[in-house]
Motif scaffolding. Structure first.
Motif, PDB file in Angstrom:
ATOM      1  N   GLY A 115      -8.038   0.818   0.726  1.00 54.27           N
ATOM      2  CA  GLY A 115      -6.823   1.552   0.351  1.00 54.27           C
ATOM      3  C   GLY A 115      -6.674   1.653  -1.152  1.00 54.27           C
ATOM      4  N   PRO A 152      -5.422   7.523   8.224  1.00 47.82           N
ATOM      5  CA  PRO A 152      -4.330   7.152   7.325  1.00 47.82           C
ATOM      6  C   PRO A 152      -3.718   8.431   6.750  1.00 47.82           C
ATOM      7  CG  PRO A 152      -6.420   6.165   6.626  1.00 47.82           C
ATOM      8  CD  PRO A 152      -6.741   7.108   7.715  1.00 47.82           C
ATOM      9  N   ALA A 207     -11.320   6.118   2.373  1.00 46.59           N
ATOM     10  CA  ALA A 207     -10.338   6.586   3.365  1.00 46.59           C
ATOM     11  C   ALA A 207     -11.049   6.966   4.663  1.00 46.59           C
ATOM     12  CB  ALA A 207      -9.554   7.772   2.817  1.00 46.59           C
ATOM     13  N   PHE A 209      -2.757   9.092   3.837  1.00 43.84           N
ATOM     14  CA  PHE A 209      -3.268   9.516   2.532  1.00 43.84           C
ATOM     15  C   PHE A 209      -4.625  10.184   2.649  1.00 43.84           C
ATOM     16  CE2 PHE A 209      -4.080   4.912   2.891  1.00 43.84           C
ATOM     17  CZ  PHE A 209      -5.450   4.847   2.706  1.00 43.84           C
ATOM     18  N   PHE A 210      -5.366   9.868   3.725  1.00 40.86           N
ATOM     19  CA  PHE A 210      -6.654  10.541   3.947  1.00 40.86           C
ATOM     20  C   PHE A 210      -6.417  12.019   4.228  1.00 40.86           C
ATOM     21  CE2 PHE A 210     -10.563  10.947   6.859  1.00 40.86           C
ATOM     22  CZ  PHE A 210     -11.388  11.207   5.790  1.00 40.86           C
ATOM     23  N   VAL A 260      -9.088   4.100  -2.885  1.00 41.42           N
ATOM     24  CA  VAL A 260      -8.670   5.505  -2.866  1.00 41.42           C
ATOM     25  C   VAL A 260      -7.712   5.757  -4.016  1.00 41.42           C
ATOM     26  CG1 VAL A 260      -7.497   7.284  -1.552  1.00 41.42           C
ATOM     27  CG2 VAL A 260      -8.942   5.645  -0.372  1.00 41.42           C
ATOM     28  N   ALA A 266      -8.428   8.239  -7.247  1.00 40.18           N
ATOM     29  CA  ALA A 266      -7.878   9.502  -6.761  1.00 40.18           C
ATOM     30  C   ALA A 266      -8.007  10.624  -7.790  1.00 40.18           C
ATOM     31  CB  ALA A 266      -6.417   9.319  -6.366  1.00 40.18           C
ATOM     32  N   LEU A 283     -12.635   9.987  -1.324  1.00 38.57           N
ATOM     33  CA  LEU A 283     -12.312  10.161   0.092  1.00 38.57           C
ATOM     34  C   LEU A 283     -13.119   9.203   0.968  1.00 38.57           C
ATOM     35  CD1 LEU A 283     -12.079  14.044   0.478  1.00 38.57           C
ATOM     36  CD2 LEU A 283     -10.228  12.391   0.411  1.00 38.57           C
ATOM     37  N   LEU A 298       0.159  -2.467  -3.180  1.00 39.11           N
ATOM     38  CA  LEU A 298       0.780  -3.730  -2.771  1.00 39.11           C
ATOM     39  C   LEU A 298      -0.147  -4.546  -1.881  1.00 39.11           C
ATOM     40  CD1 LEU A 298       4.188  -2.104  -1.896  1.00 39.11           C
ATOM     41  CD2 LEU A 298       3.758  -3.572  -3.852  1.00 39.11           C
ATOM     42  N   LEU A 344      -3.910   0.300   9.575  1.00 34.66           N
ATOM     43  CA  LEU A 344      -3.366   1.455   8.859  1.00 34.66           C
ATOM     44  C   LEU A 344      -2.215   1.028   7.943  1.00 34.66           C
ATOM     45  CD1 LEU A 344      -3.418   4.284  11.550  1.00 34.66           C
ATOM     46  CD2 LEU A 344      -4.837   4.056   9.530  1.00 34.66           C
ATOM     47  N   ILE A 367       4.481   7.632   1.816  1.00 35.02           N
ATOM     48  CA  ILE A 367       3.096   7.731   1.354  1.00 35.02           C
ATOM     49  C   ILE A 367       2.786   9.108   0.804  1.00 35.02           C
ATOM     50  CG2 ILE A 367       0.706   7.521   2.112  1.00 35.02           C
ATOM     51  CD1 ILE A 367       1.510   5.186   3.491  1.00 35.02           C
ATOM     52  N   VAL A 402       9.508  -1.289  -5.822  1.00 34.97           N
ATOM     53  CA  VAL A 402       8.904  -2.484  -5.230  1.00 34.97           C
ATOM     54  C   VAL A 402       7.894  -3.071  -6.200  1.00 34.97           C
ATOM     55  CG1 VAL A 402       7.448  -3.344  -3.376  1.00 34.97           C
ATOM     56  CG2 VAL A 402       9.274  -1.773  -2.854  1.00 34.97           C
ATOM     57  N   ILE A 441     -11.851   3.930   6.704  1.00 34.36           N
ATOM     58  CA  ILE A 441     -10.674   3.481   7.460  1.00 34.36           C
ATOM     59  C   ILE A 441     -10.522   4.346   8.703  1.00 34.36           C
ATOM     60  CG2 ILE A 441      -8.171   3.268   7.409  1.00 34.36           C
ATOM     61  CD1 ILE A 441      -8.451   2.912   4.331  1.00 34.36           C
ATOM     62  N   SER A 486      -3.709  -0.750   4.949  1.00 33.86           N
ATOM     63  CA  SER A 486      -4.362   0.237   4.087  1.00 33.86           C
ATOM     64  C   SER A 486      -3.319   1.026   3.316  1.00 33.86           C
ATOM     65  CB  SER A 486      -5.194   1.208   4.922  1.00 33.86           C
ATOM     66  OG  SER A 486      -6.099   0.517   5.713  1.00 33.86           O
ATOM     67  N   ALA A 487      -2.242   1.411   4.013  1.00 37.50           N
ATOM     68  CA  ALA A 487      -1.184   2.173   3.336  1.00 37.50           C
ATOM     69  C   ALA A 487      -0.578   1.336   2.217  1.00 37.50           C
ATOM     70  CB  ALA A 487      -0.113   2.585   4.335  1.00 37.50           C
ATOM     71  N   PHE A 533      -2.907   1.088  -0.567  1.00 35.32           N
ATOM     72  CA  PHE A 533      -2.917   2.368  -1.275  1.00 35.32           C
ATOM     73  C   PHE A 533      -1.713   2.472  -2.205  1.00 35.32           C
ATOM     74  CE2 PHE A 533      -1.358   6.749  -1.467  1.00 35.32           C
ATOM     75  CZ  PHE A 533      -2.399   7.316  -2.161  1.00 35.32           C
ATOM     76  N   LEU A 534      -0.585   1.907  -1.770  1.00 35.85           N
ATOM     77  CA  LEU A 534       0.622   1.945  -2.595  1.00 35.85           C
ATOM     78  C   LEU A 534       0.580   0.905  -3.714  1.00 35.85           C
ATOM     79  CD1 LEU A 534       3.345   2.389   0.168  1.00 35.85           C
ATOM     80  CD2 LEU A 534       2.413   4.115  -1.352  1.00 35.85           C
ATOM     81  N   LEU A 577       8.310  -3.109   2.754  1.00 36.19           N
ATOM     82  CA  LEU A 577       8.490  -2.881   1.319  1.00 36.19           C
ATOM     83  C   LEU A 577       9.597  -3.773   0.777  1.00 36.19           C
ATOM     84  CD1 LEU A 577       8.169   1.014   1.020  1.00 36.19           C
ATOM     85  CD2 LEU A 577       6.578  -0.711   0.233  1.00 36.19           C
ATOM     86  N   MET A 589      11.191   4.274  -4.184  1.00 36.92           N
ATOM     87  CA  MET A 589      11.192   2.961  -3.544  1.00 36.92           C
ATOM     88  C   MET A 589       9.907   2.202  -3.864  1.00 36.92           C
ATOM     89  SD  MET A 589      12.048   1.939   0.346  1.00 36.92           S
ATOM     90  CE  MET A 589      12.163   0.229   0.819  1.00 36.92           C
ATOM     91  N   VAL A 590       8.760   2.900  -3.766  1.00 41.05           N
ATOM     92  CA  VAL A 590       7.489   2.228  -4.037  1.00 41.05           C
ATOM     93  C   VAL A 590       7.429   1.753  -5.493  1.00 41.05           C
ATOM     94  CG1 VAL A 590       5.013   2.560  -4.192  1.00 41.05           C
ATOM     95  CG2 VAL A 590       6.260   3.449  -2.238  1.00 41.05           C
ATOM     96  N   TYR A 595      -5.256  13.786   1.075  1.00 42.76           N
ATOM     97  CA  TYR A 595      -6.282  14.074   0.075  1.00 42.76           C
ATOM     98  C   TYR A 595      -7.273  15.116   0.557  1.00 42.76           C
ATOM     99  CZ  TYR A 595      -4.813  10.574  -3.268  1.00 42.76           C
ATOM    100  OH  TYR A 595      -4.110   9.879  -4.212  1.00 42.76           O
TER     101      TYR A 595
END
Lengths: 272, 325
Positions: free
Chosen positions: A225, B153, A246, B155-156, A228, A232, A243, A215, A205, B266, B284, A249, A208-209, A212-213, A124, B280-281, B159
């Motif tokens: 990612g 993951p 996800a 987030f999976f 999702v 969402a 879903l 980035l 992973l 996450i 960024v 993945i 994907s994370a 998802f964020l 990050l 933080m996210v 959710y």
């Protein structure tokens, strides 16, 4: 080959089949997907129907097509990153083991520092400084992940370096590179191959994370990612469509893990 | 601590040594975090003001940020500020970073502690059972289940839980803002979904590692010896195996609690939980470097501290580690 298949546990067979299916979908995405990945085909958030088997997304793009394209984009980027991480880590680790002395000390301390902090935090930080983009993402994740490969490659290579045949090669006057590629590498390939699977899961992973964020791959590329994240909001209405990416993945990482688990089990020579 | 005393108390010397290594690591990491700013293409003043800014405004802004000072001086200034609780100002809204952190740090710690309190006993207990009943159906199911949970993951999992427990059942709120609720029970209820997500992920890791550690110890010759002597199974575990497995288990626990730190990022985003990870996210994405640096430093410090604690505890429970080969 047939004998190997027979001794494979069902989980590993399942894993191999799923990985093969993903590979086919990723390779033939342009043929399989009914629509282009960025093509807007309908209204936003259309429900599942004959025309759009999995409905449409936030912008009215076909969900199924984007899932198929995502196999190519997300898995492709993860593979490239893993290969890069593996290249950096394995070469640095082998060099550290073969050269020893200062090179070994410097590389090992550098890796210690990078591993003293969670990789996601450093990723990050680096991405906020370098800015988003596929190239930055791949390089940053690859460098941070290569630390694990470095440790494994160095440790296993160290064990081989003390063997008599390596000493014989050194006395023959072979160069460092020849010793690494002809004497050390063939002897440590089994653990390295299993590690490749584990690293792939981890990199996959992580990427994907990050996507998802927000980035990850830049829009409008289909990326599991980010898909999702974008959709969402549907979950709060009781729709499971978000879903699905996800799950794509998860299914791939579970399959790779099953295969790796079996390979590690076989390599360790454990017989239940 | 005098030298003579140190010789008599190897454990104190060991703790001092580890502390030294920890502080040094933190120093190197802080330099790394600080240098992240200079990775910026161009520089931060240009970045913030944009391409259209006149050279005069950029120069003035550079002076305001202290960018005209030498690098080493800026580092000392930054670290000095951090040590006295001043993290600089956010580039996005000009507020002091310390104010942004204050409220969120507590929330993140609450969530991590909540998850750890549930996950640690659960994982260690299940890991012990899996090791004791190695090869049984329980062990096999646990193996497949934990392997799957590790491969999902975060987030999976988050959710799925949100879908079932919040949307379908309506038991818990899907947006987890603990707020400034005076009642602990209410806070626990509101933060339940993020906490249980973290529990699931961490338990899988911790349980596998605990199992491996205990299986390792159960293979030791003294355990076979105790069995052959006719010691009861229970006594073998509690008196012979467990004390020796304690050091690796302590390590596993600390490693995973430290690992919660990244899981938190996450999960906080999924449940819109106002914690450090979400901050933080967001920073960024906005490229608000001072805030990112502050968050990274806090996460790094906590992580290093926990690993340090694990080292010390592991050695304290297993004096053999005091004398490395």
């Amino acid at each position: 080959m047939m004998r190997m298949l027979k001794t494979m546990p069902p989980t590993a067979i399942l894993g191999v089949l799923v990985i093969a299916a993903y590979a086919v979908i990723a390779l033939f995405a342009p043929l399989l997907a009914p629509h282009a990945e960025a093509q807007i085909v309908g209204a936003q958030f259309e429900p599942w129907s004959a025309a759009y088997p999995l409905g449409t997304d936030t912008l009215g793009r076909d969900m199924l097509s984007r899932l198929i394209w995502g196999a190519r984009n997300t898995v492709g980027v993860a593979l490239v990153t893993t290969a890069l991480a593996f290249g950096i880590g394995a070469i640095a680790g082998l060099l550290a083991a073969a050269l020893g002395g200062w090179a070994d000390l410097a590389l090992s301390r550098l890796v210690d520092v990078l591993m003293a902090v969670p990789a996601l935090i450093l990723t990050l930080l680096a991405l906020s400084a370098l800015g988003p983009g596929v190239a930055n993402l791949v390089v940053v994740v690859a460098i941070l992940d290569s630390t694990r490969v470095f440790r494994l490659a160095r440790a296993t290579a160290m064990n081989v370096m003390v063997m008599d045949y390596v000493e014989a090669a050194q006395l023959r006057g072979e160069g460092t590179w020849w010793i690494i590629s002809r004497e050390v590498l063939p002897n440590i390939s089994a653990p390295l191959i299993a590690e490749f699977g584990l690293r792939f899961c981890f990199v996959f992973l992580t990427i994907s994370a990050l996507s998802f964020l927000g980035l990850g791959l830049p829009p409008p590329m289909a990326d599991w990612g980010a898909m999702v994240r974008d959709n969402a909001a549907l979950i709060t209405f009781g729709d499971i469509t978000p879903l699905l990416p996800a799950a794509c993945i998860a299914v791939l990482t579970v399959s790779v893990n099953f295969v790796v688990d079996w390979m590690l089990h076989r390599a360790s020579g454990l017989k239940d | 601590m005098s030298a003579a005393e140190a010789r008599r108390r190897p454990i104190l010397r060991m703790i001092a040594g580890r502390l030294g290594i920890g502080v040094f690591t933190l120093f190197v990491i802080s330099v790394l975090i600080f240098l992240a700013v200079s990775l910026l293409p161009g520089d931060i003043a240009q970045q913030v003001l944009g391409q259209s800014a006149t050279p005069e405004t950029v120069a003035a802004f550079r002076r305001e940020l202290g960018l005209d000072q030498p690098l080493a001086w800026r580092y000392l200034d930054w670290v000095g500020g951090v040590l006295s609780g001043d993290f600089g100002r956010s580039l996005a809204n000009g507020r002091p970073v310390a104010d942004l952190l204050a409220a969120r740090l507590g929330n993140t710690m609450f969530l991590a502690a909540y998850a750890a309190v549930i996950a640690v006993p659960l994982a260690v207990g299940l890991g012990l059972l899996a090791a004791l009943w190695r090869g049984s159906w329980f062990d096999r199911i646990a193996n497949v289940a934990t392997l799957s949970a590790i491969s999902f993951p975060e987030f999976f999992i988050a959710y799925i839980l949100m879908f079932w427990l919040s949307v379908r059942m309506g038991w818990f709120p899907s947006i987890a803002d603990p707020g400034a609720s005076p009642r602990l029970a209410e806070m626990l209820g509101r933060a339940f979904l993020p906490a249980i997500t973290l529990v699931l992920v961490v338990t899988a890791h911790m349980m596998r590692m605990t199992r491996a550690a205990v299986v390792n110890v159960l293979g030791a010759p003294y355990v076979t010896m105790a069995r052959l002597k006719g010691v009861s199974r229970w006594r073998v575990v509690t008196r012979h195996a467990l004390p020796n497995a304690l050091a690796p288990i302590v390590n596993v626990v600390a490693l995973n609690v430290a690992w919660l730190i990244t899981g938190v990022v996450i999960v906080e985003v999924v449940f819109v939980y106002p914690g450090l990870g979400q901050l933080m996210v967001d920073s960024v994405t906005n490229r608000d470097i001072p805030v990112v640096q502050a968050c990274a430093l806090i996460f790094a410090a906590v992580y290093i501290l926990l690993n340090l604690l694990a080292d010390v505890l592991a050695i304290a429970t297993n004096p053999r580690l005091l004398h490395p080969r």
